[in-house]
Design a protein around this motif. Structure first.
Motif, PDB file in Angstrom:
ATOM      1  N   LEU A 131     111.045 -31.938 123.445  1.00 44.35           N
ATOM      2  CA  LEU A 131     109.889 -32.774 123.122  1.00 44.35           C
ATOM      3  C   LEU A 131     110.205 -34.256 123.318  1.00 44.35           C
ATOM      4  CD1 LEU A 131     108.607 -30.938 119.906  1.00 44.35           C
ATOM      5  CD2 LEU A 131     107.391 -31.081 122.085  1.00 44.35           C
ATOM      6  N   ILE A 132     111.433 -34.660 122.999  1.00 49.93           N
ATOM      7  CA  ILE A 132     111.855 -36.046 123.245  1.00 49.93           C
ATOM      8  C   ILE A 132     111.880 -36.328 124.744  1.00 49.93           C
ATOM      9  CG2 ILE A 132     113.801 -37.655 123.080  1.00 49.93           C
ATOM     10  CD1 ILE A 132     114.482 -36.287 120.372  1.00 49.93           C
ATOM     11  N   LYS A 133     112.480 -35.410 125.487  1.00 46.84           N
ATOM     12  CA  LYS A 133     112.601 -35.567 126.936  1.00 46.84           C
ATOM     13  C   LYS A 133     111.232 -35.674 127.607  1.00 46.84           C
ATOM     14  CE  LYS A 133     114.462 -32.971 130.904  1.00 46.84           C
ATOM     15  NZ  LYS A 133     113.237 -32.361 131.428  1.00 46.84           N
ATOM     16  N   GLU A 134     110.260 -34.917 127.098  1.00 50.57           N
ATOM     17  CA  GLU A 134     108.918 -34.903 127.684  1.00 50.57           C
ATOM     18  C   GLU A 134     108.038 -36.036 127.156  1.00 50.57           C
ATOM     19  OE1 GLU A 134     107.671 -32.763 130.098  1.00 50.57           O
ATOM     20  OE2 GLU A 134     109.776 -32.142 130.307  1.00 50.57           O
ATOM     21  N   GLY A 135     108.538 -36.805 126.198  1.00 46.42           N
ATOM     22  CA  GLY A 135     107.800 -37.960 125.701  1.00 46.42           C
ATOM     23  C   GLY A 135     106.842 -37.698 124.555  1.00 46.42           C
ATOM     24  N   TYR A 136     106.860 -36.484 123.987  1.00 44.09           N
ATOM     25  CA  TYR A 136     105.962 -36.166 122.878  1.00 44.09           C
ATOM     26  C   TYR A 136     106.528 -36.621 121.534  1.00 44.09           C
ATOM     27  CZ  TYR A 136     103.712 -33.126 126.305  1.00 44.09           C
ATOM     28  OH  TYR A 136     103.081 -32.640 127.425  1.00 44.09           O
ATOM     29  N   LEU A 137     107.847 -36.643 121.430  1.00 42.89           N
ATOM     30  CA  LEU A 137     108.541 -37.021 120.202  1.00 42.89           C
ATOM     31  C   LEU A 137     109.379 -38.266 120.487  1.00 42.89           C
ATOM     32  CD1 LEU A 137     109.618 -36.517 117.307  1.00 42.89           C
ATOM     33  CD2 LEU A 137     111.201 -34.843 118.282  1.00 42.89           C
ATOM     34  N   VAL A 138     109.162 -39.317 119.718  1.00 44.75           N
ATOM     35  CA  VAL A 138     109.857 -40.593 119.941  1.00 44.75           C
ATOM     36  C   VAL A 138     110.589 -40.987 118.662  1.00 44.75           C
ATOM     37  CG1 VAL A 138     109.608 -43.019 120.595  1.00 44.75           C
ATOM     38  CG2 VAL A 138     108.085 -41.287 121.600  1.00 44.75           C
ATOM     39  N   LEU A 139     111.872 -41.320 118.795  1.00 47.49           N
ATOM     40  CA  LEU A 139     112.692 -41.707 117.650  1.00 47.49           C
ATOM     41  C   LEU A 139     112.763 -43.224 117.527  1.00 47.49           C
ATOM     42  CD1 LEU A 139     115.699 -39.252 118.175  1.00 47.49           C
ATOM     43  CD2 LEU A 139     113.613 -38.856 116.839  1.00 47.49           C
ATOM     44  N   LYS A 140     113.042 -43.690 116.326  1.00 44.40           N
ATOM     45  CA  LYS A 140     113.275 -45.115 116.113  1.00 44.40           C
ATOM     46  C   LYS A 140     114.550 -45.534 116.847  1.00 44.40           C
ATOM     47  CE  LYS A 140     111.007 -45.216 111.573  1.00 44.40           C
ATOM     48  NZ  LYS A 140     111.211 -45.400 110.114  1.00 44.40           N
TER      49      LYS A 140
END
Length: 468
Positions: A278-287
């Motif tokens: 999900l991070i790689k696909e841009g749906y989940l973004v971390l601080k």
């Protein structure tokens, strides 16, 4: 008078019990020959606490209002609590039977802690923190357990998921020690108590399936030859079968006997790091600060470290994935409105279905929407539930991996995970059908037990299994 006796074997795989092990399980084989049996379709997801609650009620997880082992506290991001029996929104079969004056004995059934008042005796499940807690009804029955066993009761071999850290041979000894206690107590009650409904679940099989599968299945990707562990799962089933024969001396001719699991098992091929995907696909973004902390480090996903102003979805879950959309109308920092919601779910589903295995090979993935699998559900429900390759590939909720594939989670490695299809056997003088029957839905078991016991529960809409 009719009675129902349930011998629950957690995770009992049909391919082993109905085939590979069958000739070495004479008690189970006789019940199959004298009654009906078949594959049991579990809940989605096939989680132990969800499935046994569905088995004992006729309600799906959405109706029960329980979707996982934990729930968030007051919409807090990272603070979670373990679910317990007070989270269940519907009456289970022993609640209904108690209202009709039927005597119930309920032992070790998952999601019964803390013990509730019933017309009979209850001893709670593997989520019980210790023997000093509210683990029995009535409370004074705790002393009777001590008198019978001469020691405190074992609800599990370790704390929640702690069994994964126990060396295999030590785990095997602990599983037998626990099961011996559970059997001794159950036999004591069968000999000394009157009952209309008796249900005892054995969790030891689940613990062995998860950790011993790689020693028993030569096709397992991590197969390990060990003469002491090679037949560990089969020997445990032979042991349960022999104890079942002892149990069956007591119910009498008026009892219908059910031997069932809650789900099956499948060898684990690896983990797909769904949060990292999900991070790689841009749906989940971390601080940004948390991203720095993650360099060369694997960490649980901390929701307090998510940049919610840019995050559209996140995932939790360790065997199956549970994806939550960051919705405006539901979540405190939601950014996804109703118009985008369905488009986003379809986009995620389409992409997830195409995720291959570690070798790039297409696998049998599945994505479920709650409205398609539950009769009703609330805001705690996941927006999507994900199975990778029929659950042969588990999910890893941890983040910080270089790849979307890994072998384990931070909690440990399993050599097998839960499968959608378990096993069901029913025999007795009420059962006039014989042999294998078509797929049985776990939601149809409670209506069957109600029918046999002559109790009407109009709230349960499912139909009884065809046993006559």
């Amino acid at each position: 008078m009719s009675r129902v006796f349930v011998f629950g074997i957690d995770g009992m795989p049909p391919e082993l019990v109905f085939s590979e092990y069958l000739d070495e399980l004479p008690t189970i084989k006789k019940l199959m020959e004298n009654g009906i049996y078949g594959k049991l379709r579990s809940t989605i997801p096939p989680s132990t606490i969800l499935a046994w609650s569905a088995f004992a009620s006729g309600y799906d997880p959405g109706q029960l209002g329980v979707y996982s082992y934990t729930y968030r506290v007051n919409s807090s991001l990272d603070e979670k609590k373990l679910v317990n029996s007070t989270c269940v929104k519907k009456d289970l079969i022993w609640d209904v039977l108690s209202k009709h004056g039927k005597k119930c004995i309920v032992l070790n059934v998952p999601l019964t802690y803390p013990a509730k008042k019933i017309n009979g005796i209850m001893v709670t499940d593997f989520l019980t923190p210790d023997f000093e807690s509210d683990c029995t009804y009535p409370k004074e029955f705790k002393q009777e357990i001590r008198d019978v066993l001469e020691e405190d009761y074992m609800f599990d071999v370790s704390g929640f998921v702690g069994y994964k850290a126990i060396p295999p041979k030590e785990l095997l000894k602990l599983v037998y020690k626990m099961t011996d206690m559970q059997i001794k107590l159950a036999l004591h009650l069968l000999k000394n108590e009157e009952w209309d409904f008796f249900m005892s679940v054995f969790i030891g099989s689940d613990r062995l399936h998860h950790m011993m599968w790689k020693y028993t299945d030569k096709s397992h990707p991590e197969y390990s030859e060990d003469p002491e562990l090679r037949d560990s799962i089969k020997e445990y089933y032979k042991y349960l079968d022999s104890k079942l024969a002892e149990f069956l001396k007591f119910p009498g001719n008026d009892a219908t006997i059910i031997v069932s699991s809650d789900h099956g098992m499948v060898k684990t091929k690896g983990r797909i790091n769904l949060s990292d995907w999900l991070i790689k696909e841009g749906y989940l973004v971390l601080k940004e600060k948390f991203k720095e902390e993650l360099k060369n480090k694997i960490s649980p996903l901390k929701l307090s470290e998510v940049d919610w102003s840019k995050t559209k979805a996140y995932s939790v879950g360790a065997y199956q994935g549970r994806i939550y959309i960051n919705r405006k109308k539901r979540d405190p920092y939601g950014i996804v409105d109703d118009e985008e919601y369905e488009f986003l779910r379809e986009e995620l589903k389409e992409k997830i279905l195409k995720i291959p295995d570690v070798n790039g090979k297409k696998i049998d993935n599945a994505v479920f929407k709650p409205e398609d699998i539950y009769d009703s559900f609330d805001s705690e429900s996941p927006d999507l539930i994900v199975f990778f390759d029929g659950l042969a590939w588990g999910v890893n909720p941890d983040i910080g991996h270089d790849s979307i594939y890994s072998e384990r989670t931070l909690a440990g490695a399993d050599s097998a995970g839960h499968a959608l299809y378990g096993s069901f056997i029913m025999s007795g003088n009420k059962v006039t059908n014989r042999g294998r029957i078509e797929e049985i839905n776990i939601l149809d078991v409670a209506p069957t037990m109600y029918e046999i016991l002559g109790i009407k529960n109009e709230d349960v809409k499912r139909k009884a299994i065809k046993y006559k």
